[in-house]
Design an enzyme around this catalytic site. Structure first.
Site, PDB file in Angstrom:
ATOM      1  N   LYS A  79      -5.256  -3.967   8.992  1.00 44.98           N
ATOM      2  CA  LYS A  79      -4.339  -3.424   9.989  1.00 44.98           C
ATOM      3  C   LYS A  79      -3.952  -4.439  11.053  1.00 44.98           C
ATOM      4  O   LYS A  79      -2.785  -4.526  11.428  1.00 44.98           O
ATOM      5  CB  LYS A  79      -4.975  -2.189  10.647  1.00 44.98           C
ATOM      6  CG  LYS A  79      -4.178  -1.605  11.795  1.00 44.98           C
ATOM      7  CD  LYS A  79      -2.903  -0.950  11.303  1.00 44.98           C
ATOM      8  CE  LYS A  79      -1.860  -0.807  12.396  1.00 44.98           C
ATOM      9  NZ  LYS A  79      -1.118  -2.059  12.660  1.00 44.98           N
ATOM     10  N   HIS A  87      -2.312  -8.444   6.480  1.00 39.76           N
ATOM     11  CA  HIS A  87      -2.547  -8.184   5.059  1.00 39.76           C
ATOM     12  C   HIS A  87      -1.657  -9.076   4.190  1.00 39.76           C
ATOM     13  O   HIS A  87      -0.665  -8.627   3.635  1.00 39.76           O
ATOM     14  CB  HIS A  87      -2.285  -6.695   4.787  1.00 39.76           C
ATOM     15  CG  HIS A  87      -2.546  -6.257   3.383  1.00 39.76           C
ATOM     16  ND1 HIS A  87      -3.454  -6.876   2.551  1.00 39.76           N
ATOM     17  CD2 HIS A  87      -2.024  -5.220   2.672  1.00 39.76           C
ATOM     18  CE1 HIS A  87      -3.461  -6.254   1.372  1.00 39.76           C
ATOM     19  NE2 HIS A  87      -2.607  -5.257   1.425  1.00 39.76           N
ATOM     20  N   SER A 118      -0.754  -1.552   7.559  1.00 40.50           N
ATOM     21  CA  SER A 118      -1.055  -2.956   7.788  1.00 40.50           C
ATOM     22  C   SER A 118       0.227  -3.769   7.644  1.00 40.50           C
ATOM     23  O   SER A 118       1.126  -3.383   6.908  1.00 40.50           O
ATOM     24  CB  SER A 118      -2.095  -3.433   6.781  1.00 40.50           C
ATOM     25  OG  SER A 118      -1.638  -3.191   5.471  1.00 40.50           O
ATOM     26  N   CYS A 147      -2.916  -6.121  -4.819  1.00 38.61           N
ATOM     27  CA  CYS A 147      -3.528  -6.434  -3.509  1.00 38.61           C
ATOM     28  C   CYS A 147      -5.011  -6.739  -3.651  1.00 38.61           C
ATOM     29  O   CYS A 147      -5.651  -7.143  -2.686  1.00 38.61           O
ATOM     30  CB  CYS A 147      -3.342  -5.288  -2.535  1.00 38.61           C
ATOM     31  SG  CYS A 147      -1.785  -4.423  -2.691  1.00 38.61           S
TER      32      CYS A 147
END
Lengths: 133, 385
Positions: free
Chosen positions: B328, B332, B207, B83
């Site tokens: 959030k 994401h 998220s 990520c």
């Protein structure tokens, strides 16, 4: 995981064999060849007792592919008596009765049955401690 | 090393883009950034992405995206750090310009998550963790964060609802961001009543998965005023790593790589946390917001949640976070997220953040996290006079 991978990890998965660092004395699991505490080489096998306590836990309701048939199941961080923390499933427990600090012990269970590869993976899980010293 | 500035930004809305493929999303963001900078070519491209091989069956994104954007022939390569891929790509672009290797560099983060759904996507995301010693035991990415959150609540005696402020702030801020996925405010009651995903993490701690792409154009600071936009200087850039697994950390509740990368970025920019006007942090789950604020010096250990309870993270507070919705509520799209954070920080510093504008923002910080904390990239951006 395929057959070679499962075979390679047999001592860790089935016997909880890690390492001990002969420089600083720390016990290491999973084995990693270089001590995470003192950065010296550490390749001496060490047999863990399998006893520990629950450091944290959660219940997985949305499993990854390959684990659908087992959900919901409880995953924990288990702090072993000898120091390291391992990630493993808890077994023979009611999720709502698990608590941080609960004594647990290692057992060997089926981790996953991969029908496509015709591999059944076995490995460590932890159950509430029932054996005595 | 040369100073590096951002002279152009671009983004697609974050959401479920059923009509658009991975390459189309990347092109849209790159084209917008090139137009913003007023350029027609570039010397190199770094593509941040995590899941293309797993979800779209497509590796080799550097060449694919560069060619698709009309830049065939330039240096182009994919950068992957779970990520954290997006900011890692910007970090590589920063190094390329700072080193003198290239003068004009495009960094684009892109993720196409909706080409698969359900347990396969969950399994793909779990590849950020240790395959042999975490994932093999059936733990999910949400599950790993749940293990952290439960321990945090136990050790520091914090209630679940004490984290609500993180989600409420993110959703409130996203209302003003036209590119956000969820432009809808939520209440404390919504938070407390949300469906459980991996106890204690519920839906509103988390998220959403999404598609999206964001891009920035970099050039040497000394050349930045030659372009038409209002340049923003990268005053600090740092990437630090930690062990992949939570169980291998010396203290599972401490993001060592966040502390390390923030400390280096502060030193490079010659600032302290008190100088930061806004902080785009990696709120993949509410617990990560608390841990990030603590490791970066905005709160004492075990007290990050208090900033949410006290409202200090809101636009009017001491340290505004997630000013355009955060992970959030903006959404994401994992490998694109780090670039979205930087694009949003640039908009704030240019005074172009619209309804989300933080008054008189001069210094912005962004932090993108790969996995549960194993790769953490911190950037500090400043208005360039």
């Amino acid at each position: 995981m395929g057959i070679p991978g499962s075979w390679r990890l047999r001592n860790q998965r089935l016997s909880l064999v890690g390492e001990v660092c002969h420089t600083c004395g720390n016990k290491i699991f999973p084995p990693r060849d270089v001590c995470p505490h003192c950065a010296r080489e550490a390749q001496h096998a060490f047999q863990f007792s399998g006893r520990g306590e629950v450091y944290s836990f959660t219940t997985v309701f949305n499993p990854p592919a390959g684990f659908e048939e087992y959900a919901p199941y409880t995953v924990a961080l288990v702090k072993l008596e000898e120091g390291p923390i391992v990630t493993a499933q808890l077994t023979d427990v009611e999720p709502e009765r698990v608590a941080i600090g609960q004594p647990v012990e290692m057992v060997t269970r089926k981790l996953r049955d991969d029908g496509h590869a015709e591999v059944i993976s076995y490995g460590y899980k932890f159950r509430p401690r029932i054996t005595t010293d | 090393m040369r100073g590096v500035s951002i002279i152009g930004v671009g983004q697609t809305p974050v959401g479920e883009h059923w009509e658009r493929s991975l390459r189309h999303l990347a092109y849209e963001a790159v084209a917008a950034a090139m137009k913003d900078a007023g350029i027609e070519g570039a010397h190199a491209m770094y593509v941040g992405n995590m899941l293309s091989g797993e979800i779209s069956g497509q590796s080799h994104l550097g060449a694919l995206i560069a060619d698709f954007c009309g830049l065939r022939g330039i240096e182009a390569v994919k950068v992957e750090a779970a990520c954290g891929s997006g900011a890692a790509a910007v970090r590589m672009g920063y190094l390329a310009v700072a080193s003198g290797a290239h003068d004009l560099v495009i960094c684009v983060g892109v993720e196409k998550m909706t080409d698969d759904v359900g347990s396969k996507l969950t399994a793909a995301l779990a590849q950020a963790a240790d395959a042999d010693y975490e994932v093999a035991h059936g733990v999910t990415f949400v599950g790993l964060n749940a293990l952290l959150m439960r321990r945090y609540m136990h050790e520091y005696r914090v209630r679940h609802e004490d984290f609500a402020g993180f989600a409420i702030n993110a959703h409130a801020n996203a209302v003003g961001n036209p590119n956000a996925m969820f432009r809808k405010a939520i209440t404390l009651e919504d938070f407390k009543g949300a469906d459980m995903i991996a106890d204690p993490i519920n839906l509103l701690d988390s998220s959403p998965m999404a598609d999206g792409a964001a891009a920035v154009v970099l050039c040497p600071t000394e050349q930045a005023h030659a372009f038409r936009g209002k340049p923003v200087r990268i005053a600090g850039s740092a990437l630090a790593t930690d062990c992949l697994s939570i169980h291998d950390r010396h203290d599972p509740l401490w993001l060592q790589a966040a502390e390390d990368s923030a400390r280096r970025a502060y030193a490079q920019a010659d600032i302290t946390p008190a100088d930061v006007d806004l902080f785009e942090l990696h709120d993949a789950f509410t617990i990560m917001s608390a841990l990030s604020l603590e490791a970066c010096g905005f709160a004492e250990r075990g007290k990050g949640w208090q900033l949410a309870v006290d409202g200090e993270i809101r636009p009017s507070g001491r340290i505004p976070i997630c000013t355009m919705g955060g992970l959030k509520a903006r959404g994401h799209p994992v490998g694109a997220t780090g670039v979205y954070q930087i694009v949003e920080a640039v908009l704030q510093l240019r005074g172009e953040a619209g309804a989300c504008q933080i008054h008189n923002a001069r210094v912005a910080m962004t932090q993108n996290i790969g996995g549960s904390g194993a790769t953490i990239i911190t950037h500090i951006l400043e208005v360039q006079e």
